[in-house]
Design an enzyme around this catalytic site. Structure first.
Site, PDB file in Angstrom:
ATOM      1  N   HIS A 123     111.092 -41.546  29.981  1.00 33.08           N
ATOM      2  CA  HIS A 123     110.403 -40.446  30.662  1.00 33.08           C
ATOM      3  C   HIS A 123     111.044 -40.282  32.037  1.00 33.08           C
ATOM      4  CE1 HIS A 123     107.361 -37.938  32.495  1.00 33.08           C
ATOM      5  NE2 HIS A 123     106.840 -37.746  31.299  1.00 33.08           N
ATOM      6  N   ARG A 143     113.602 -33.713  27.758  1.00 35.27           N
ATOM      7  CA  ARG A 143     113.317 -34.907  28.561  1.00 35.27           C
ATOM      8  C   ARG A 143     114.535 -35.806  28.748  1.00 35.27           C
ATOM      9  NH1 ARG A 143     107.750 -37.597  26.738  1.00 35.27           N
ATOM     10  NH2 ARG A 143     106.860 -35.738  27.690  1.00 35.27           N
ATOM     11  N   HIS A 149     109.687 -44.991  27.545  1.00 32.30           N
ATOM     12  CA  HIS A 149     108.408 -44.322  27.318  1.00 32.30           C
ATOM     13  C   HIS A 149     108.018 -44.264  25.839  1.00 32.30           C
ATOM     14  CE1 HIS A 149     105.129 -41.545  28.013  1.00 32.30           C
ATOM     15  NE2 HIS A 149     105.709 -40.567  27.356  1.00 32.30           N
TER      16      HIS A 149
HETATM   17  C1  SIN Z   1     103.772 -36.492  30.068  1.00 33.18           C
HETATM   18  O1  SIN Z   1     102.620 -36.186  30.398  1.00 33.18           O
HETATM   19  O2  SIN Z   1     104.752 -36.146  30.709  1.00 33.18           O
HETATM   20  C2  SIN Z   1     103.974 -37.316  28.852  1.00 33.18           C
HETATM   21  C3  SIN Z   1     103.568 -36.564  27.674  1.00 33.18           C
HETATM   22  C4  SIN Z   1     104.277 -37.060  26.456  1.00 33.18           C
HETATM   23  O3  SIN Z   1     104.786 -38.178  26.448  1.00 33.18           O
HETATM   24  O4  SIN Z   1     104.377 -36.283  25.505  1.00 33.18           O
END
Ligand code: SIN
Length: 509
Positions: free
Chosen positions: A224, A268, A328
């Site tokens: 993340h 991401r 993440h």
């Molecule tokens: C976030 O809120 O950025 C994480 C959401 C996710 O992992 O889909």
């Protein structure tokens, strides 16, 4: 049918509740307390509430694009077509998604979504609201709940799963089952820095590997992009960027446009790498500027982030905050069909534990809670169906690859750094190694070093007694499989990114 569900996040509890409602005798066995685990931490929401300019087809297209071409289109279609029912069910079970003053559900946007289609609860506390509702529905049912129950192994006989071996409050326990649903989450604790809570050690995937189930795509680990770079890993939701916050470097420049035309709302993996590279170049964390949203919006829309950033000494309404990537989400896992069936009859996997094919090389934001809701329900519906014949024939290719001698010739870089560190295994050393060498930015040399180091550690004598010992063994097995899978994938795609020279990823202070 006597069904054991291992794990109690959204996927596990959805499967358990549906199985119970279909008349099965259900036991939920969970490592900590019921509802502990990643779901409760999810700040992002559930994707799939479509406005007039939106559709499941557009959501599918965004999912496939974020997945860098490696998602399974049929599985993605199942995911998006199930979104309406999944969200409706969560509402029915008591999740109060955020609404406007006139009662219309609010739809938010996150990175790589072409439309605002994400529902949240409590602003940035969606996972906690879902966990509360599902735990309470489970407690209100006659589902048997066994807490502090650690999965040791699957019991397989005549090629089918017949139950599990567990440590319940430290006592070895055999549990018979006609079907086992694994919902133990991912393996964030393979890494030195992760958004995942303690205990996310890939126990279900490791048990499935030992039992010979197909496991795939472990090389696809999502980092993340925006973890607060101060104190224990704390995620700052992508929804903040969805609302308009920007990412800036030391000079106040929006650097993400150098990597992708969508800038902060690029997939991401792209944003995480852009942050890591810029931070390495400038020697300081990149910053998330949310000041334009104003103190009131930040407090009301993101109450958890507002509280935690303030507790850590930041006033994000008035100054940008430092952010950095952390591990993440695991896109890979136990290979399943669209009904959660693995390659071992009687064994199902759902949620992050499963590799359904919906995430490919990079998961689209807020598709994970959705996956848990949709595929948890589908697995329960498939419990009583005859096991399809073709699933029985597939073999554990990845497990075999982890054990087999490695062929380095496929890897496009040649200057191997020899492994010299013979220090004993510790979890911290493994997490460090994975962070440095099998992380966000990888090199072939680093991957080989990781593989060789893990092989040395794996060969060291050990006898697992405690839960922590067993978790360590699971992490080592997953680390070996991940490094091996990453070495086998010789081209960069999505979250698996090879560089020619190593660039350190700035640490959380
Ligand atoms: C976030 O809120 O950025 C994480 C959401 C996710 O992992 O889909």
């Amino acid at each position: 049918m006597n069904v054991v569900v291992v794990g109690s996040g959204i996927a596990g509890l959805t499967a358990a509740l549906h199985a119970y409602e279909r008349g099965h005798s259900v036991t939920v066995m969970t490592k900590g307390a019921l509802g502990d685990g990643c779901t409760g931490y999810a700040q992002g929401g559930v994707a799939g509430l479509y406005g007039p300019d939106d559709s499941p087809a557009l959501h599918a297209a965004d999912t496939l694009a974020a997945a860098a071409g490696l998602a399974d289109a049929a599985a993605v279609e199942v995911l998006v077509e199930g979104a309406g029912a999944g969200i409706a069910e969560l509402i029915m079970r008591g999740v109060a998604f955020d609404r406007s003053a006139d009662g219309i559900p609010l739809r938010g946007r996150e990175a790589a979504h072409s439309r605002a289609r994400i529902v949240h609860a409590g602003g940035d506390a969606t996972g906690a609201a879902i966990a509360r509702a599902l735990v309470s529905a489970t407690r209100a049912s006659a589902i048997t709940v066994v807490e502090q129950a650690f999965l040791l192994d699957l019991v397989v006989s005549d090629g089918s799963v017949r139950g599990t071996r567990m440590l319940v409050d430290g006592v070895p326990t055999h549990v018979d089952a006609e079907a086992v649903v694994l919902a133990t989450g991912g393996a964030g604790h393979l890494y030195a820095h992760t958004t995942n809570p303690e205990g996310t050690t890939g126990d279900g995937i490791a048990a499935a590997l030992r039992a010979g189930a197909d496991v795939a795509d472990l090389e696809f680990v999502q980092f993340h992009p925006t973890i607060l770079a101060a104190g224990p890993a704390f995620l700052v939701s992508e929804a903040v960027r969805g609302e308009g916050a920007t990412l800036i470097d030391d000079d106040g420049r929006r650097f993400t446009f150098d990597s992708h035309p969508d800038g902060e709302l690029a997939p991401r993996d792209v944003v995480a790498r852009a942050i890591a590279r810029c931070a390495a170049e400038q020697g300081s964390p990149m910053r998330l500027d949310a000041t334009m949203l104003g103190a009131e919006t930040l407090r009301d829309r993101f109450p958890t982030i507002d509280r935690v950033t303030r507790e850590r000494g930041f006033d994000w309404a008035h100054a940008p905050i430092p952010v950095t990537p952390a591990a993440h989400y695991l896109m890979g896992g136990i290979v399943t069909d669209v009904d959660g069936r693995t390659t071992i009859p009687g064994l199902f996997a759902v949620g992050e534990t499963a590799r359904t094919g919906v995430h490919g090389a990079n998961r689209l934001a807020s598709n994970s809670l959705l996956e848990g809701a949709v595929f948890g329900a589908r697995a329960a519906a498939a419990l009583a169906l005859p096991w399809p014949v073709e699933s029985r024939a597939r073999r554990s290719t990845i497990a075999a690859r982890a054990a087999a001698p490695q062929d380095d010739s496929a890897v496009p870089f040649t200057d191997t750094v020899p492994f010299t560190d013979t220090a004993s295994f510790t979890r911290a050393a493994l997490q460090r190694l994975m962070w440095d060498d099998v992380g966000l930015l990888r090199t072939a040399e680093g991957l080989r070093r990781a593989r060789d180091t893990i092989a040395v550690w794996t060969a060291q004598p050990s006898s697992a007694r405690t839960v922590a010992d067993h978790e360590d063994a699971n992490l080592l097995l997953l680390a070996a499989t991940t490094a091996s899978a990453a070495l086998d994938r010789t081209e960069s795609v999505g979250s698996h990114h090879l560089e020619t020279t190593a660039a350190p990823v700035l640490e959380i202070a």
